[in-house]
Motif scaffolding. Structure first.
Motif, PDB file in Angstrom:
ATOM      1  N   ALA A  45      52.711  45.882  39.485  1.00  0.00           N
ATOM      2  CA  ALA A  45      51.335  45.506  39.113  1.00  0.00           C
ATOM      3  C   ALA A  45      51.288  44.075  38.588  1.00  0.00           C
ATOM      4  O   ALA A  45      50.354  43.327  38.882  1.00  0.00           O
ATOM      5  N   LEU A  46      52.296  43.685  37.818  1.00  0.00           N
ATOM      6  CA  LEU A  46      52.336  42.312  37.304  1.00  0.00           C
ATOM      7  C   LEU A  46      52.481  41.326  38.461  1.00  0.00           C
ATOM      8  O   LEU A  46      51.888  40.248  38.455  1.00  0.00           O
ATOM      9  N   GLY A  47      53.238  41.712  39.467  1.00  0.00           N
ATOM     10  CA  GLY A  47      53.446  40.845  40.618  1.00  0.00           C
ATOM     11  C   GLY A  47      52.254  40.790  41.560  1.00  0.00           C
ATOM     12  O   GLY A  47      52.020  39.780  42.228  1.00  0.00           O
ATOM     13  N   GLU A  48      51.477  41.879  41.590  1.00  0.00           N
ATOM     14  CA  GLU A  48      50.362  41.960  42.548  1.00  0.00           C
ATOM     15  C   GLU A  48      49.015  41.757  41.875  1.00  0.00           C
ATOM     16  O   GLU A  48      47.969  42.140  42.404  1.00  0.00           O
ATOM     17  N   ARG A  49      49.011  41.127  40.704  1.00  0.00           N
ATOM     18  CA  ARG A  49      47.758  41.054  39.944  1.00  0.00           C
ATOM     19  C   ARG A  49      46.699  40.236  40.668  1.00  0.00           C
ATOM     20  O   ARG A  49      45.508  40.489  40.505  1.00  0.00           O
ATOM     21  N   THR A  50      47.100  39.277  41.518  1.00  0.00           N
ATOM     22  CA  THR A  50      46.097  38.473  42.221  1.00  0.00           C
ATOM     23  C   THR A  50      45.393  39.290  43.309  1.00  0.00           C
ATOM     24  O   THR A  50      44.160  39.284  43.389  1.00  0.00           O
ATOM     25  N   SER A  51      46.170  40.016  44.110  1.00  0.00           N
ATOM     26  CA  SER A  51      45.540  40.824  45.169  1.00  0.00           C
ATOM     27  C   SER A  51      44.787  42.014  44.569  1.00  0.00           C
ATOM     28  O   SER A  51      43.736  42.418  45.066  1.00  0.00           O
ATOM     29  N   ASP A  52      45.305  42.574  43.459  1.00  0.00           N
ATOM     30  CA  ASP A  52      44.586  43.655  42.771  1.00  0.00           C
ATOM     31  C   ASP A  52      43.227  43.174  42.290  1.00  0.00           C
ATOM     32  O   ASP A  52      42.229  43.896  42.371  1.00  0.00           O
ATOM     33  N   ALA A  53      43.185  41.938  41.780  1.00  0.00           N
ATOM     34  CA  ALA A  53      41.932  41.392  41.243  1.00  0.00           C
ATOM     35  C   ALA A  53      40.921  41.190  42.370  1.00  0.00           C
ATOM     36  O   ALA A  53      39.725  41.438  42.193  1.00  0.00           O
ATOM     37  N   ALA A  54      41.399  40.757  43.536  1.00  0.00           N
ATOM     38  CA  ALA A  54      40.495  40.569  44.673  1.00  0.00           C
ATOM     39  C   ALA A  54      39.911  41.915  45.108  1.00  0.00           C
ATOM     40  O   ALA A  54      38.721  42.017  45.438  1.00  0.00           O
ATOM     41  N   ALA A  55      40.734  42.957  45.085  1.00  0.00           N
ATOM     42  CA  ALA A  55      40.255  44.295  45.437  1.00  0.00           C
ATOM     43  C   ALA A  55      39.234  44.778  44.401  1.00  0.00           C
ATOM     44  O   ALA A  55      38.255  45.447  44.755  1.00  0.00           O
ATOM     45  N   ALA A  56      39.442  44.422  43.138  1.00  0.00           N
ATOM     46  CA  ALA A  56      38.482  44.813  42.093  1.00  0.00           C
ATOM     47  C   ALA A  56      37.142  44.112  42.311  1.00  0.00           C
ATOM     48  O   ALA A  56      36.079  44.704  42.072  1.00  0.00           O
ATOM     49  N   ASP A  57      37.160  42.869  42.774  1.00  0.00           N
ATOM     50  CA  ASP A  57      35.900  42.161  43.093  1.00  0.00           C
ATOM     51  C   ASP A  57      35.116  42.916  44.170  1.00  0.00           C
ATOM     52  O   ASP A  57      33.882  43.017  44.099  1.00  0.00           O
ATOM     53  N   ALA A  58      35.830  43.453  45.156  1.00  0.00           N
ATOM     54  CA  ALA A  58      35.165  44.216  46.224  1.00  0.00           C
ATOM     55  C   ALA A  58      34.555  45.507  45.660  1.00  0.00           C
ATOM     56  O   ALA A  58      33.460  45.906  46.059  1.00  0.00           O
ATOM     57  N   ASP A  59      35.261  46.152  44.720  1.00  0.00           N
ATOM     58  CA  ASP A  59      34.700  47.345  44.047  1.00  0.00           C
ATOM     59  C   ASP A  59      33.377  46.988  43.375  1.00  0.00           C
ATOM     60  O   ASP A  59      32.379  47.704  43.516  1.00  0.00           O
ATOM     61  N   ILE A  60      33.410  45.889  42.626  1.00  0.00           N
ATOM     62  CA  ILE A  60      32.232  45.477  41.843  1.00  0.00           C
ATOM     63  C   ILE A  60      31.035  45.263  42.777  1.00  0.00           C
ATOM     64  O   ILE A  60      29.915  45.694  42.477  1.00  0.00           O
ATOM     65  N   ALA A  61      31.290  44.638  43.914  1.00  0.00           N
ATOM     66  CA  ALA A  61      30.204  44.377  44.872  1.00  0.00           C
ATOM     67  C   ALA A  61      29.608  45.690  45.398  1.00  0.00           C
ATOM     68  O   ALA A  61      28.421  45.792  45.665  1.00  0.00           O
ATOM     69  N   ARG A  62      30.438  46.730  45.512  1.00  0.00           N
ATOM     70  CA  ARG A  62      30.013  48.007  46.088  1.00  0.00           C
ATOM     71  C   ARG A  62      29.237  48.885  45.098  1.00  0.00           C
ATOM     72  O   ARG A  62      28.413  49.699  45.493  1.00  0.00           O
ATOM     73  N   TRP A  63      29.559  48.723  43.779  1.00  0.00           N
ATOM     74  CA  TRP A  63      29.046  49.674  42.785  1.00  0.00           C
ATOM     75  C   TRP A  63      27.539  49.636  42.580  1.00  0.00           C
ATOM     76  O   TRP A  63      26.950  50.627  42.163  1.00  0.00           O
ATOM     77  N   GLY A  64      26.926  48.461  42.776  1.00  0.00           N
ATOM     78  CA  GLY A  64      25.472  48.381  42.608  1.00  0.00           C
ATOM     79  C   GLY A  64      25.007  48.225  41.171  1.00  0.00           C
ATOM     80  O   GLY A  64      23.905  48.668  40.830  1.00  0.00           O
ATOM     81  N   ALA A  65      25.815  47.601  40.328  1.00  0.00           N
ATOM     82  CA  ALA A  65      25.391  47.315  38.946  1.00  0.00           C
ATOM     83  C   ALA A  65      24.276  46.266  38.975  1.00  0.00           C
ATOM     84  O   ALA A  65      24.164  45.513  39.949  1.00  0.00           O
ATOM     85  N   PRO A  66      23.442  46.205  37.922  1.00  0.00           N
ATOM     86  CA  PRO A  66      22.372  45.196  37.883  1.00  0.00           C
ATOM     87  C   PRO A  66      22.935  43.781  38.076  1.00  0.00           C
ATOM     88  O   PRO A  66      24.049  43.483  37.645  1.00  0.00           O
ATOM     89  N   ARG A  67      22.125  42.951  38.734  1.00  0.00           N
ATOM     90  CA  ARG A  67      22.522  41.582  39.055  1.00  0.00           C
ATOM     91  C   ARG A  67      23.025  40.820  37.816  1.00  0.00           C
ATOM     92  O   ARG A  67      24.001  40.081  37.880  1.00  0.00           O
ATOM     93  N   ASP A  68      22.343  41.034  36.684  1.00  0.00           N
ATOM     94  CA  ASP A  68      22.694  40.320  35.448  1.00  0.00           C
ATOM     95  C   ASP A  68      24.118  40.622  34.965  1.00  0.00           C
ATOM     96  O   ASP A  68      24.702  39.856  34.205  1.00  0.00           O
ATOM     97  N   ASP A  69      24.644  41.764  35.376  1.00  0.00           N
ATOM     98  CA  ASP A  69      25.974  42.169  34.908  1.00  0.00           C
ATOM     99  C   ASP A  69      27.106  41.692  35.821  1.00  0.00           C
ATOM    100  O   ASP A  69      28.279  41.724  35.432  1.00  0.00           O
ATOM    101  N   GLN A  70      26.768  41.267  37.035  1.00  0.00           N
ATOM    102  CA  GLN A  70      27.793  40.987  38.048  1.00  0.00           C
ATOM    103  C   GLN A  70      28.814  39.929  37.603  1.00  0.00           C
ATOM    104  O   GLN A  70      30.017  40.128  37.726  1.00  0.00           O
TER     105      GLN A  70
END
Ligand SMILES: [Zn+2]
Length: 330
Positions: A114-139
């Motif tokens: 996980a320490l070694g893959e933190r950059t690709s993990d973070a990019a995958a988390a950005d994709a999660d955030i885009a999918r979740w549909g939270a209010p624009r102000d929170d993005q």
């Protein structure tokens, strides 16, 4: 004594847990008023193991040094740093302690990954955030704290541990138990003979641990966490031989089995919330399900990292119910 100090909001004093086992409280960095608990374990040859050296602030190394001096030891006696998981309040001080003592750092292989893959993990988390549909102000705050803006330290361990591995400590049988959930490579350490279990953030006396807070594995962190809690239930016994829990925060306690069962029940409540939301809504987003779940303070009170964690948990609860196909991407 620890519980009293926590109630008074003070840093607990160094305590002898058993002969040759001490508890040391470490302060948080980044101006956060909180503390973690680390442990010093003495081998029969006098060499010391530090479990979770706390946040990487200078005051913590000083605190450890003075704690060791009180029991006729020095930093040079530390030859192993065993880390339960990769979070800053547990792993953060490991590098400075390694430099000061020459000790080896040991952690689970999945934490190293996980320490070694933190950059690709973070990019995958950005994709999660885009999918979740939270209010624009929170993005923006979500990406900054839960996605690619999140900072994890780089570190290379000297010793990678797996489930069942025995720590190299003379005269002791301290075994690593892989307990994924809070993070992918979270470890507990159990010493059956002393009736001690070091639980990191897997089981805490009052706090409900967050899940999926480090390392993407392709598995569901909630499912992993529930299985890891089952392992704690199986590990403990009732009566005078019950394990004493040495957690990473708050205070030591007896009653691992009951606490693990309560945490399982808490997750079952959340799953029931998620199921009810799915029943009531037609193809909701993760955000819409999360709005109907019970979060202390309500979903509107959560922002940034805490909101990211709540939305990720919501999705994992839905997946664990086997109903992920009922969700709609935003
Ligand atoms: Zn943690």
């Amino acid at each position: 004594m620890q519980a009293e100090a926590v109630r008074r909001g003070e840093l607990p004093p160094v305590e002898e847990v058993r002969h040759g086992v001490w508890s040391v409280a470490f302060e948080f960095g980044d101006g956060i008023d909180d503390h973690s608990l680390g442990y010093v374990v003495e081998g029969s040859d006098g060499a010391l193991t530090v479990i979770d050296p706390g946040w990487g602030v200078e005051a913590n190394l000083d605190r450890l040094e003075s704690a060791l001096a009180d029991v006729d030891h020095s930093l040079a006696d530390v030859d192993l740093i065993a880390v339960t998981h990769l979070h800053a309040d547990h792993l953060g001080g490991a590098e400075a302690l390694r430099r000061a003592s020459g000790a080896r750092i040991a952690l689970h292989a999945a934490e190293q990954r996980a320490l070694g893959e933190r950059t690709s993990d973070a990019a995958a988390a950005d994709a999660d955030i885009a999918r979740w549909g939270a209010p624009r102000d929170d993005q923006e705050a979500l990406v900054a704290s839960w996605g690619s803006g999140r900072h994890l330290p780089a570190l290379t361990a000297d010793l990678l541990l797996g489930d069942g591995d025995v720590l190299p400590i003379a005269g002791r049988l301290l075994r690593a138990v892989h307990t994924p959930g809070h993070t992918a490579g979270h470890l507990c350490f159990v010493e059956p003979e002393q009736r001690l279990v070091f639980t990191g953030d897997h089981v805490l006396p009052r706090i409900n641990p967050g899940i999926g807070l480090g390392g993407r594995t392709g598995t569901n962190p909630l499912t992993d966490y529930l299985a890891s809690l089952d392992r704690m239930v199986a590990l403990d016994v009732a009566g005078p031989d019950a394990l004493e829990v040495c957690p990473g925060h708050e205070y030591r306690f007896v009653g691992l089995r009951g606490r693990a069962e309560a945490l399982i029940e808490h997750r079952a409540d959340r799953s029931r919330d998620a199921a009810a939301a799915l029943d009531a809504l037609d193809r909701p987003t993760v955000w819409q399900v999360a709005e109907r779940m019970s979060w202390s303070g309500g979903i509107a009170s959560l922002h940034g990292y805490r909101l990211g964690s709540a939305l990720a948990q919501t999705e994992w609860h839905v997946q664990d119910l086997g109903r992920a196909d009922e969700l709609r991407a935003a």
